[in-house]
Design a protein around this motif. Structure first.
Motif, PDB file in Angstrom:
ATOM      1  N   VAL A  96      39.909  44.962  43.171  1.00  0.00           N
ATOM      2  CA  VAL A  96      40.527  45.781  44.230  1.00  0.00           C
ATOM      3  C   VAL A  96      40.142  45.195  45.584  1.00  0.00           C
ATOM      4  O   VAL A  96      39.421  45.795  46.379  1.00  0.00           O
ATOM      5  CB  VAL A  96      40.091  47.262  44.134  1.00  0.00           C
ATOM      6  N   LYS A 146      32.544  49.956  46.815  1.00  0.00           N
ATOM      7  CA  LYS A 146      33.810  50.376  46.189  1.00  0.00           C
ATOM      8  C   LYS A 146      33.593  51.195  44.924  1.00  0.00           C
ATOM      9  O   LYS A 146      34.353  52.123  44.639  1.00  0.00           O
ATOM     10  CB  LYS A 146      34.651  49.136  45.844  1.00  0.00           C
ATOM     11  N   GLU A 158      45.357  31.115  40.310  1.00  0.00           N
ATOM     12  CA  GLU A 158      46.187  29.930  40.492  1.00  0.00           C
ATOM     13  C   GLU A 158      46.094  28.920  39.350  1.00  0.00           C
ATOM     14  O   GLU A 158      47.067  28.289  38.984  1.00  0.00           O
ATOM     15  CB  GLU A 158      45.838  29.219  41.810  1.00  0.00           C
ATOM     16  N   SER A 163      31.474  45.667  44.091  1.00  0.00           N
ATOM     17  CA  SER A 163      30.506  45.978  45.144  1.00  0.00           C
ATOM     18  C   SER A 163      30.201  47.472  45.201  1.00  0.00           C
ATOM     19  O   SER A 163      31.091  48.315  44.967  1.00  0.00           O
ATOM     20  CB  SER A 163      31.058  45.519  46.496  1.00  0.00           C
ATOM     21  N   MET A 219      44.411  41.565  47.756  1.00  0.00           N
ATOM     22  CA  MET A 219      45.626  41.508  46.933  1.00  0.00           C
ATOM     23  C   MET A 219      45.721  42.707  45.983  1.00  0.00           C
ATOM     24  O   MET A 219      46.787  43.300  45.840  1.00  0.00           O
ATOM     25  CB  MET A 219      45.648  40.203  46.103  1.00  0.00           C
TER      26      MET A 219
END
Ligand code: NAP
Length: 340
Positions: free
Chosen positions: A12, A40, A105, A37, A15
Motif C-alpha cells: 500500500v 500503516k 517490472e 511499516s 501505486m
C-alpha cells in the motif's frame, strides 16, 4: 451468476493506494491489504490510501495469515521491482491459490533476465491452477502500441522510443537517485554502476514478442541531462544551477535476428516550465512513422492499464503469462465481475 472480483492489495504505497481507488471505482471488493511499516499496519486501508473514507479493511503485515484466510480471486502486488526480492511475495500468493497481477517490472518479461526464477514461479502457478502476470505502463504504451505500428510498415530499420517523467513527482529518494545538482562528470561516474536497464529491457523484449522478432544482443548506456538555465523545483524546494545535473536518461539498444534495431530511452529529470513528460515512438524505415503522447501521465496509466487487465488475468491459463500471451487489452467501462 456473476459477482464482483475480490482482491488483496499487496503493497500500500504510492501505486497500491492509487490502485485501491481505481479498483473500487470498478466495484472490486478489497478483502485485505498488506504493508510493512508501523505507520500503516493496523490502520484502515481507506485512511492509508488517502481515500477519505473507511473501507473496514485493516492493513496487516502478516501476509501468510491474511492470504491463508481470505477468499480472494487475486492479489494486486505493488511492492518492488526485481524478481530476487519479489519472488517470496509471489510464492506466498500462488501457494495460497491466488492469481497475481503485479506492477513488478522484471516479471513483465523475465525469460531472458531471470529464466530459472521465472520457470520456478511458472511451475508453482501451474501446480496451484493460478496465473502470475504483470502489467503497467509498459504493456500498451511501450510495447503493444509501437509493435502494432510496426504492422503497417514496408521495411523497418529501427524502432525508437523516448519516454520521460518528472524527476520531482516522487519522493526525496528518487531525487537522490537522479543526482540532482551534481557536477555532470561526477554524476556519470557514480551512475555507471547503478543502472542496468532492466525496465527498458523487459519492455523491449515484450515489444519484440508482440512484433514476432528475436532479440540477440543489447547495450545499456546512461546519459546525464544538464540544466541549460537555472531550474527550480517547487516540490523539492531545490534550485539546480545551469551546468549541473537535472536528471539522467537510461538508453537500452537491442539488436534482433531480423536486423531491426529496438531502442528505448527513459529519462527522469526536472522539467523546465515549458516542458512536459512525453511518450514518443518512431519507426525508421519505409515509410518513417511516429506515434506519441504529450503530457504523458505515466503514473496514472501504470495503474489504469493494470486495472483493465484484471479480467484477462483471471481468464488466463495457469502459469507465468506475459502480456503478449493475453488478449488485446480493452477498456473496461463497467464493474469488474467474475463468473466463479
Ligand atoms: N510497471 C510499471 O509501470 C510501474 C510503474 C511504477 C511502479 N512500478 C512498481 O511498483 C512498485 C511499487 O511502487 P510504489 O511507488 O508504490 O512504491 P512504494 O510507495 O515504496 O510502495 C511499496 C509498498 O510495498 C510495501 N512493502 C515493501 N516491502 C514489503 C514487504 N517486505 N512486505 C510487505 N510490504 C512491503 C511498502 O510497505 P510500507 O510502506 O509499509 O513500507 C509499500 O506499501 C515499484 O517497486 C515498481 O516495481 C511499476
Amino acid at each position: 451468476m456473476t459477482r464482483p472480483v475480490r482482491a488483496v492489495i499487496y503493497g500500500v504505497g504510492e501505486m497500491g493506494s492509487l490502485l485501491t481507488r481505481l479498483l473500487l471505482e470498478k466495484q472490486v471488493e478489497i478483502v485485505g491489504a498488506i504493508a510493512r511499516s508501523p505507520a500503516k499496519v493496523g490502520r484502515d486501508l481507506g485512511a492509508v490510501a488517502g481515500l477519505g473514507r473507511q473501507l473496514d479493511v485493516a492493513v496487516t503485515d502478516d501476509a501468510e495469515a491474511l492470504l491463508g484466510a481470505c477468499e480472494a480471486d487475486l492479489a494486486v502486488v505493488a511492492v518492488g521491482s526485481y524478481l530476487e526480492t519479489m519472488a517470496p511475495h509471489f510464492r506466498l500468493c500462488l501457494a495460497h491459490g491466488l492469481n497475481v497481477l503485479t506492477l513488478e517490472e522484471e516479471v513483465f518479461y523475465p525469460w531472458r533476465r531471470a529464466p530459472e526464477q521465472a520457470a520456478e514461479l511458472d511451475q508453482l502457478a501451474r501446480a496451484n491452477g493460478v496465473t502470475l502476470a504483470a502489467s503497467g505502463v509498459q504493456d500498451v504504451c511501450w510495447a503493444l502500441a509501437p509493435a502494432a505500428l510496426m504492422g503497417t510498415a514496408r521495411r523497418i530499420d529501427r524502432v525508437r522510443g523516448r519516454s520521460t517523467w518528472r524527476g520531482d513527482e516522487f519522493g526525496p529518494a528518487v531525487a537522490d537517485y537522479l543526482h540532482l545538482g551534481w557536477e555532470p562528470d561526477e554524476a556519470l561516474a557514480e551512475l555507471a554502476g547503478m543502472t542496468d536497464g532492466m525496465t527498458s529491457q523487459t519492455s523491449l523484449e515484450t515489444l519484440a514478442a508482440f512484433a514476432g522478432v528475436t532479440p540477440i544482443g543489447q547495450e545499456v548506456r546512461t546519459e546525464v541531462m544538464v540544466a541549460t538555465t537555472d531550474l527550480h523545483s517547487e516540490r523539492l524546494g531545490l534550485t539546480i544551477p545551469a551546468g549541473r545535473v537535472r536528471g539522467f536518461a537510461e538508453v537500452v539498444s537491442m539488436t534482433t535476428a531480423e536486423g531491426i534495431g529496438l531502442e528505448l530511452e527513459m529519462a527522469g529529470f526536472i522539467h523546465a516550465p515549458d516542458e512536459s513528460p512525453v511518450n514518443h515512438w518512431w519507426i525508421d524505415g519505409e515509410p518513417d512513422q511516429f506515434v506519441g503522447s504529450e503530457d504523458f501521465d505515466g503514473r496514472l496509466l501504470t495503474c489504469t492499464t493494470l486495472v483493465n487487465r484484471v479480467p484477462d488475468v483471471l481468464a488466463a491459463p495457469a502459469g507465468l503469462v506475459t502480456v503478449d500471451r493475453l488478449p488485446l487489452p480493452r477498456y473496461r467501462p463497467g464493474p469488474l465481475l467474475i463468473d466463479p
